[in-house]
Motif scaffolding. Sequence first.
Motif, PDB file in Angstrom:
ATOM      1  N   ASP A  89      -3.369  -1.726   8.911  1.00 51.07           N
ATOM      2  CA  ASP A  89      -3.731  -0.623   8.021  1.00 51.07           C
ATOM      3  C   ASP A  89      -2.490  -0.180   7.260  1.00 51.07           C
ATOM      4  O   ASP A  89      -1.373  -0.454   7.663  1.00 51.07           O
ATOM      5  CB  ASP A  89      -4.312   0.549   8.799  1.00 51.07           C
ATOM      6  CG  ASP A  89      -5.288   1.356   7.947  1.00 51.07           C
ATOM      7  OD1 ASP A  89      -5.369   1.102   6.732  1.00 51.07           O
ATOM      8  OD2 ASP A  89      -5.954   2.241   8.488  1.00 51.07           O
ATOM      9  N   THR A  90      -2.720   0.526   6.180  1.00 51.84           N
ATOM     10  CA  THR A  90      -1.615   0.990   5.354  1.00 51.84           C
ATOM     11  C   THR A  90      -1.461   2.489   5.506  1.00 51.84           C
ATOM     12  O   THR A  90      -2.452   3.209   5.566  1.00 51.84           O
ATOM     13  CB  THR A  90      -1.892   0.665   3.868  1.00 51.84           C
ATOM     14  OG1 THR A  90      -2.219  -0.712   3.764  1.00 51.84           O
ATOM     15  CG2 THR A  90      -0.683   0.947   3.022  1.00 51.84           C
ATOM     16  N   ASP A 187     -10.008  -2.068   8.030  1.00 49.22           N
ATOM     17  CA  ASP A 187     -11.008  -1.167   7.450  1.00 49.22           C
ATOM     18  C   ASP A 187     -11.508  -1.723   6.115  1.00 49.22           C
ATOM     19  O   ASP A 187     -11.189  -2.846   5.733  1.00 49.22           O
ATOM     20  CB  ASP A 187     -10.467   0.265   7.346  1.00 49.22           C
ATOM     21  CG  ASP A 187      -9.324   0.388   6.349  1.00 49.22           C
ATOM     22  OD1 ASP A 187      -9.114  -0.554   5.568  1.00 49.22           O
ATOM     23  OD2 ASP A 187      -8.655   1.427   6.352  1.00 49.22           O
TER      24      ASP A 187
HETATM   25 MN   LIG Z   1      -6.843   1.923   5.482  1.00 46.66          MN
END
Ligand SMILES: [Mn+2]
Length: 433
Positions: A89-90, A187
């Motif tokens: 994820d970022t 996601d």
């Molecule tokens: Mn994300």
Amino acid sequence: MQSVSEWAALNFGNCELGDKRRTRRLVRLAEQVASHPAASLPDQTEHWKDLKAAYRLFDGEEVTFQAIARSHWELTRQAARGRCLVIGDTTELDFGRLRKIARIGETGNGSGQGFLLHNALLVQAQTAAIVGVAGQAIYYRRKNRTSHRRQNAAQRLARERESQVWNQVIDDIGPPAAGVEYVHVFDRGADSFEVYCHLLQSRSGWVIRAAKLNRYVLAGPQQRRMTLQNYLRQLKPLGRYTLQLRARPGQPARQALLEVRVGRVHIPRPRHVSSEIRRLKQQPIAMNVVEVVEIDPPGGATPIHWILFTSLPVGSFEEAWLVIEYYELRWLDRGISQGPEDRLPHGVATASDSGPLGSLCRFDERGGAAPLATQIAGPRRSRNPRAARRAARLAADAQARPSPPEPRPRSHGGTVLSPSGHARRFPRPDRRR
Ligand SMILES: [Mn+2]
């Protein structure tokens, strides 16, 4: 159990920084930082001499993010055993907008400055034990992006895109060693044909949340082309379970009856792909679908609706359940991603059971249902869904709780660049002289 100094020596003792003394300093600094991870750099280093040495280290031409972190990434991959989840994820590191920082990107809705850090956390699938960070990438979002709006698909694909960090980190982690299986857990941001291509190239599995209901899939024996939304009607129900949802702003606590449905689709190559993907001549990619739907939601409540794409088998309820559980383990990654929207809701850390029951507890305590449901069911997303979501959540939170808002967590990076503490705690060297 490993001591902090052993850990620091193991993870940073082999870094190539152009000078042995730099590596020694890095190990010492890593030890100091790890001993007080939440403190500011002046507090971590304690002595003026150490603080000065730290800033001198950061100044070194060869002391880059890659040079420091790569050895830890490699150690993490070497420590992987059996099935491992790679939770990607970022997160945004926001330094505010008042500081003058050269060559920095923009954050949030454009009001802040900083950069995006993409993390891939390696977790043992069976125990949910964290192995370490398997890969990372930094992305500077260009300021003044309005010109992008006028670009066509081909122009967009040709330039550097933010979504490429997913591919970059997948490629960097690469295929697993013998006896190891990687399942990347992402996601909606990663639901793209390119990402699936890179995962196949890295011989890795995936659990990825579907981004769009109007995306095309090929389904059935004739591989008929239809939208995901239309395909979902054909899914096969596997079982039902009830979930106790805690109260959330604007919604009372309730018991939700959830149905798990599964299916299988092929994702076709979109018309516009980058030249790199076109050269692959990739056939449509086969994958399974797991859908969790709320049955008879009460009026006024946002019904739960999750759609996950996965390379894992979903023949039985248990198998489908495992996929849902893997996706829900994403919260582990949020421990290292400290944005306000990434913060863990209360109660998460206490649920430690694994298996379906433990997972139910986690669902419940985390109340993770709402964001998932609203993101997929909502109408058109705004230009900046992240910012809109954050604003909506903050507004809802403020309404529900009249208590003072929690302070925004300061990112560690911000502390490094702003050693405001040392002027108070240590006399400046020029004054001493
Ligand atoms: Mn994300």
